[in-house]
Design a protein around this motif. Structure first.
Motif, PDB file in Angstrom:
ATOM      1  N   SER A 156       4.392 -43.488  82.335  1.00 32.86           N
ATOM      2  CA  SER A 156       4.156 -42.714  81.116  1.00 32.86           C
ATOM      3  C   SER A 156       2.696 -42.276  81.057  1.00 32.86           C
ATOM      4  CB  SER A 156       4.482 -43.540  79.868  1.00 32.86           C
ATOM      5  OG  SER A 156       5.827 -43.966  79.876  1.00 32.86           O
ATOM      6  N   THR A 157       2.467 -41.034  80.608  1.00 29.30           N
ATOM      7  CA  THR A 157       1.113 -40.515  80.439  1.00 29.30           C
ATOM      8  C   THR A 157       0.981 -39.939  79.037  1.00 29.30           C
ATOM      9  OG1 THR A 157       1.001 -39.927  82.789  1.00 29.30           O
ATOM     10  CG2 THR A 157      -0.631 -38.919  81.327  1.00 29.30           C
ATOM     11  N   ARG A 158      -0.014 -40.425  78.281  1.00 30.35           N
ATOM     12  CA  ARG A 158      -0.216 -39.925  76.918  1.00 30.35           C
ATOM     13  C   ARG A 158      -0.874 -38.553  76.954  1.00 30.35           C
ATOM     14  NH1 ARG A 158      -3.631 -43.176  72.375  1.00 30.35           N
ATOM     15  NH2 ARG A 158      -5.313 -41.793  73.029  1.00 30.35           N
ATOM     16  N   LEU A 159      -0.372 -37.643  76.113  1.00 29.73           N
ATOM     17  CA  LEU A 159      -0.877 -36.279  76.043  1.00 29.73           C
ATOM     18  C   LEU A 159      -1.598 -36.064  74.714  1.00 29.73           C
ATOM     19  CD1 LEU A 159       2.289 -34.515  77.495  1.00 29.73           C
ATOM     20  CD2 LEU A 159       0.263 -35.263  78.745  1.00 29.73           C
ATOM     21  N   SER A 160      -1.389 -34.922  74.089  1.00 29.25           N
ATOM     22  CA  SER A 160      -2.068 -34.604  72.833  1.00 29.25           C
ATOM     23  C   SER A 160      -1.345 -35.229  71.643  1.00 29.25           C
ATOM     24  CB  SER A 160      -2.140 -33.086  72.641  1.00 29.25           C
ATOM     25  OG  SER A 160      -0.843 -32.544  72.460  1.00 29.25           O
ATOM     26  N   GLN A 161      -2.009 -35.200  70.508  1.00 25.96           N
ATOM     27  CA  GLN A 161      -1.436 -35.793  69.299  1.00 25.96           C
ATOM     28  C   GLN A 161      -0.299 -34.935  68.754  1.00 25.96           C
ATOM     29  OE1 GLN A 161      -4.329 -36.979  66.395  1.00 25.96           O
ATOM     30  NE2 GLN A 161      -2.838 -37.193  64.753  1.00 25.96           N
ATOM     31  N   ILE A 162       0.733 -35.598  68.246  1.00 27.00           N
ATOM     32  CA  ILE A 162       1.810 -34.912  67.533  1.00 27.00           C
ATOM     33  C   ILE A 162       1.395 -34.780  66.070  1.00 27.00           C
ATOM     34  CG2 ILE A 162       4.227 -35.017  66.789  1.00 27.00           C
ATOM     35  CD1 ILE A 162       4.785 -36.777  69.204  1.00 27.00           C
ATOM     36  N   THR A 264       0.284 -40.301  66.298  1.00 19.44           N
ATOM     37  CA  THR A 264       1.307 -40.544  67.309  1.00 19.44           C
ATOM     38  C   THR A 264       1.187 -39.434  68.336  1.00 19.44           C
ATOM     39  OG1 THR A 264       3.656 -41.000  67.665  1.00 19.44           O
ATOM     40  CG2 THR A 264       3.136 -39.224  66.138  1.00 19.44           C
ATOM     41  N   TYR A 265       1.742 -39.607  69.525  1.00 14.92           N
ATOM     42  CA  TYR A 265       1.388 -38.723  70.631  1.00 14.92           C
ATOM     43  C   TYR A 265       2.610 -38.272  71.432  1.00 14.92           C
ATOM     44  CZ  TYR A 265      -3.284 -40.491  69.675  1.00 14.92           C
ATOM     45  OH  TYR A 265      -4.451 -40.823  69.046  1.00 14.92           O
ATOM     46  N   TYR A 266       2.464 -37.067  72.039  1.00 14.64           N
ATOM     47  CA  TYR A 266       3.395 -36.649  73.071  1.00 14.64           C
ATOM     48  C   TYR A 266       3.118 -37.457  74.339  1.00 14.64           C
ATOM     49  CZ  TYR A 266       4.461 -32.367  70.417  1.00 14.64           C
ATOM     50  OH  TYR A 266       4.855 -31.471  69.467  1.00 14.64           O
ATOM     51  N   TYR A 267       4.156 -37.637  75.144  1.00 11.41           N
ATOM     52  CA  TYR A 267       4.021 -38.308  76.431  1.00 11.41           C
ATOM     53  C   TYR A 267       4.787 -37.522  77.490  1.00 11.41           C
ATOM     54  CZ  TYR A 267       2.008 -42.699  74.689  1.00 11.41           C
ATOM     55  OH  TYR A 267       1.178 -43.651  74.142  1.00 11.41           O
ATOM     56  N   THR A 268       4.330 -37.632  78.717  1.00 12.97           N
ATOM     57  CA  THR A 268       5.183 -37.241  79.846  1.00 12.97           C
ATOM     58  C   THR A 268       5.658 -38.509  80.539  1.00 12.97           C
ATOM     59  OG1 THR A 268       3.303 -37.062  81.365  1.00 12.97           O
ATOM     60  CG2 THR A 268       4.079 -35.033  80.318  1.00 12.97           C
ATOM     61  N   HIS A 269       6.861 -38.459  81.074  1.00  9.59           N
ATOM     62  CA  HIS A 269       7.391 -39.518  81.922  1.00  9.59           C
ATOM     63  C   HIS A 269       7.683 -38.909  83.297  1.00  9.59           C
ATOM     64  CE1 HIS A 269       9.217 -41.658  78.121  1.00  9.59           C
ATOM     65  NE2 HIS A 269       7.895 -41.644  78.123  1.00  9.59           N
ATOM     66  N   HIS A 270       7.343 -39.639  84.342  1.00 10.82           N
ATOM     67  CA  HIS A 270       7.756 -39.230  85.680  1.00 10.82           C
ATOM     68  C   HIS A 270       8.070 -40.480  86.491  1.00 10.82           C
ATOM     69  CE1 HIS A 270       3.520 -40.185  86.579  1.00 10.82           C
ATOM     70  NE2 HIS A 270       3.880 -40.269  87.841  1.00 10.82           N
ATOM     71  N   ARG A 271       8.777 -40.293  87.580  1.00 10.18           N
ATOM     72  CA  ARG A 271       9.127 -41.431  88.418  1.00 10.18           C
ATOM     73  C   ARG A 271       7.859 -41.996  89.073  1.00 10.18           C
ATOM     74  NH1 ARG A 271      12.790 -37.552  89.133  1.00 10.18           N
ATOM     75  NH2 ARG A 271      11.754 -36.779  91.020  1.00 10.18           N
ATOM     76  N   ARG A 272       7.698 -43.290  89.008  1.00  7.38           N
ATOM     77  CA  ARG A 272       6.477 -43.937  89.475  1.00  7.38           C
ATOM     78  C   ARG A 272       6.228 -43.680  90.964  1.00  7.38           C
ATOM     79  NH1 ARG A 272       3.461 -47.660  86.815  1.00  7.38           N
ATOM     80  NH2 ARG A 272       5.094 -47.923  85.232  1.00  7.38           N
ATOM     81  N   ASP A 273       7.297 -43.479  91.727  1.00 11.68           N
ATOM     82  CA  ASP A 273       7.123 -43.266  93.161  1.00 11.68           C
ATOM     83  C   ASP A 273       6.973 -41.794  93.525  1.00 11.68           C
ATOM     84  OD1 ASP A 273       9.664 -42.414  92.620  1.00 11.68           O
ATOM     85  OD2 ASP A 273      10.667 -43.629  94.158  1.00 11.68           O
TER      86      ASP A 273
END
Length: 302
Positions: A156-162, A264-273
């Motif tokens: 998970s990577t935190r992005l900008s604020q919601i 609270t924040y937007y997030y991106t999720h990506h596969r760790r590998d």
């Protein structure tokens, strides 16, 4: 058209020029040329620069990204360059989709191609319960969502604020007020989609403002957008949404600013590998992308 998409996403001539690596004067001249070719003004300007989109601009921004993508794909094919597509899952079934989302995605793609030529970005509307399964099955490469993932295989990577806002009927007693203390708004009957995981719903029933045991939550099938709007229009319930989903609201619905809302924040999720460099660059650009959607929705009301 690249300049128009960038200015629309950034809501600013200077930021668009920096993104494209050209001067503000060049951006201005190219948009003027586009407006002359189309025969209509697209952008409202004042001495400070960007004010908003004209009616024609709001229509054109819906098709410009796809036209631009088609031209760029043809260029890459003619040059024999690889054309990799990153599939970005965006939540579906959450109500009004921001009309400027296509322009923001195209702006993200333009910035990405400065360092990774031939890479495209495709948005994939995905129901909330399917976001993680689609990512883990490699059906998509990135997920744009509202919270961090506890899944060990997901990074998970935190992005900008919601920026959370209230949505009420135009006849609601709060409709005449631009802002309301969030504690006051949290006491109102609030729509809840019980089909969505808590990670996604809790920020939008203000679970971080007061205990849910003190909330009046009204279960509803949020996948039926017409049903949601009807319930709000009746004035019986309210809802909380990201400001990015409130661009160009119909006059029957009113957006209410909420003061004192915890961040609270937007997030991106990506596969760790998944260690592809173009994916990492896309994630780094996503903070500006999500922030641009929020700024666009706020600017449309000015």
């Amino acid at each position: 058209m690249e300049c128009f998409v960038a200015v629309t996403a950034q809501r600013h001539f200077g930021r668009a020029a920096a993104e494209l690596g050209i001067s503000v004067s060049a951006v201005t001249k190219r948009i003027q040329r586009l407006e002359a070719d189309l025969g209509v003004p697209l952008i409202e300007r004042d001495s400070g620069g960007f004010m908003g989109l004209t009616a024609a601009g709001q229509r054109f921004v819906q098709v410009a990204p796809e036209l631009l993508r088609a031209v760029q794909t043809a260029r890459f094919a003619a040059a024999g360059e690889p054309d990799t597509t990153l599939r970005l899952a965006v939540p579906a079934g959450v109500g009004v989709v921001a009309p400027l989302l296509p322009a923001a995605l195209a702006s993200l793609e333009l910035a990405l191609r400065h360092t990774h030529p031939g890479v495209a970005v495709e948005s994939v509307p995905t129901p909330f319960p399917r976001l993680k399964p689609e990512l883990l099955s490699c059906a998509v490469d990135l997920v744009l969502t509202f919270g961090a993932s506890a899944e060990p295989q997901v990074q998970s990577t935190r992005l900008s604020q919601i920026y959370r806002v209230g949505l009420v009927s135009g006849n609601h007693p709060l409709a005449r007020r631009r802002t309301v203390p969030v504690e006051e708004f949290a006491r109102l009957p609030m729509l809840l989609n019980p089909e969505l995981p808590d990670d996604y719903m809790l920020p939008f029933v203000l679970a971080d403002v007061r205990p849910l045991t003190k909330a009046t939550l009204v279960p509803i099938d949020a996948s039926n957008t017409a049903h949601v709007a009807q319930r709000i229009l009746l004035g019986r319930e309210v809802t909380v949404v990201p400001v990015a989903l409130t661009a160009n609201l119909p006059p029957e619905l009113k957006r209410i600013g909420l003061t004192g809302v915890p961040p609270t924040y937007y997030y991106t999720h990506h596969r760790r590998d998944d260690l592809r460099p173009e994916l990492r660059t896309a994630i780094e650009l996503m903070a500006d992308f999500t922030d641009s959607i929020s700024r666009a929705a706020l600017a449309l009301d000015r």
